[in-house]
Design an enzyme around this catalytic site. Sequence first.
Site, PDB file in Angstrom:
ATOM      1  N   ASP A   1      -3.986   2.658  -5.138  1.00 25.37           N
ATOM      2  CA  ASP A   1      -2.720   2.667  -4.397  1.00 25.37           C
ATOM      3  C   ASP A   1      -2.414   1.378  -3.638  1.00 25.37           C
ATOM      4  OD1 ASP A   1      -4.632   2.948  -2.426  1.00 25.37           O
ATOM      5  OD2 ASP A   1      -3.421   4.302  -1.226  1.00 25.37           O
ATOM      6  N   GLU A   2      -3.110   0.293  -3.918  1.00 24.46           N
ATOM      7  CA  GLU A   2      -2.869  -0.953  -3.185  1.00 24.46           C
ATOM      8  C   GLU A   2      -2.938  -2.160  -4.111  1.00 24.46           C
ATOM      9  OE1 GLU A   2      -5.608  -1.317   0.411  1.00 24.46           O
ATOM     10  OE2 GLU A   2      -6.499   0.224  -0.845  1.00 24.46           O
TER      11      GLU A   2
ATOM     12  N   ASP B   1       0.852  -1.183   0.000  1.00 25.13           N
ATOM     13  CA  ASP B   1       0.000   0.000   0.000  1.00 25.13           C
ATOM     14  C   ASP B   1       0.894   1.241   0.000  1.00 25.13           C
ATOM     15  OD1 ASP B   1      -3.053   0.720   1.677  1.00 25.13           O
ATOM     16  OD2 ASP B   1      -1.573   2.209   1.088  1.00 25.13           O
TER      17      ASP B   1
END
Length: 428
Positions: free
Chosen positions: A106-107, A12
């Site tokens: 974002d992960e 992340d």
Amino acid sequence: MEQSDRPIALIDCNNFYVSCERLFDVSLRGVPIIVLSNNDGCAVARSEEAKQFIKMGDPVFKIRDLIKRHGVVALSSNYTLYGDVSRRVTEVLHSYSPRLETYSIDESFVDLSGFGDRMEAHAARMRDAVRTETGIPTCVGIAPTKTLAKLANYAAKKNPLFSGVCNLMDQDVRDYVMRRIPIGEIWGVGSATEAKLKAQGINSAAELRDLPLALGRKIGTVVLERLVAELRGIPCIDFEDVPPQRKGMAVTRSAGTPMTTFDVLAQAITAHATRAAEKLRQHGLVAGTMTVFYHTNPHKPDRPRHSFSRSIRLRPMSNHTFDLVDAAVAAARRGWKGDPSGNGYGYTKAGIILDDLLAEADQPAMLFPPDRPRDARLTDALDAINDRFGKKTMVLAREGVSRTWATKADHRSPRYTTRISELPVIQL
DNA sequence: TCTGGGGTCCTAGGACCC
DNA sequence: TCTGGGGTCCTAGGACCC
């Protein structure tokens, strides 16, 4: 059911939008920064410095004093940039594991089975590579289920002792960490569930893990029951390295100025339906259901309130701009409650939601298909022109040119703009 | 004294996520 | 004055059918 011993990593990006902005402007490093939502309406990302005093989702108008007092830099969001950086991060990750699920901008979840004792070292190398090749800092959580991997990632971010990689495959370490994590931080526990669990005296991740499954279902639903199982190390949420077919898509916007006439509302609806049809064509899809909605400001309960929503079947299924716009405006008209006397409703948000999506190629054959080569050629031309000369080079006349409904970013008063851009910036 | 029962399909709304 | 946008999944309850 059995506990899994197959390690899943969640990688992340730290404060992703903020980190993206800092890549291109070194003066932003070390100072409190927030990134604002589409309308410059609220804070959707915060740097570590800003997290001290600004909460996620805080509306800008409520934190204006804080922004001023602490010299916070407030930036409008730049999704094109974030999308591009995200793609680069994913590219790097792909070289570290063949099995990867991009979960959000974002992960990513990464399957680490087969690495044995070396999984932590591998995770650390992956993290270094992302940092070196894209400039984005990340943290990694490793655990036997997705929910625990999320928890591990939270621990990695919170506790510097982990040096960015927290491995919860070990039962004792896991128990130690879980006893210290409040339930509100668990993936899948929102404010409603948090309140219900606290009322039962359940406050930590470890306490939720030890809740009998049946009680979990009783307090919540099958979703909470699965969550408890995940916390015990029993996987209930599948690893999806092949993205499933999307089920719906939406185009919705808040209006900068409340919409008080049907003409203005119709312009907004036309613009949103046009964009929705574009999105369908970009993805090679057709839609079977379209929902049109508009409503007044829900944050102003003292003003006249009205909310309208109607679903329409699209037969045949379609991705044609004209089909969607015609149906949407017709439906919107049926719900219109504004009146010309001046006592009408001011609608602050409108949108189009498409459901029953299907690949264009899989569209069921019709007995009597409508013969519309002209429509197809028109939309092709529309897409070609807007691709080449930029979005909205060509729009339906019905969309209008005044754009009085457009979001504040397009229609902001000069003073407001000046104030945001004049926020103090601390240079290092 | 007193209105069947059980199945499926659909939709609206709630909860959650980033 | 000023509170984002785009998703997923689940459930309750109504409509409908036999």
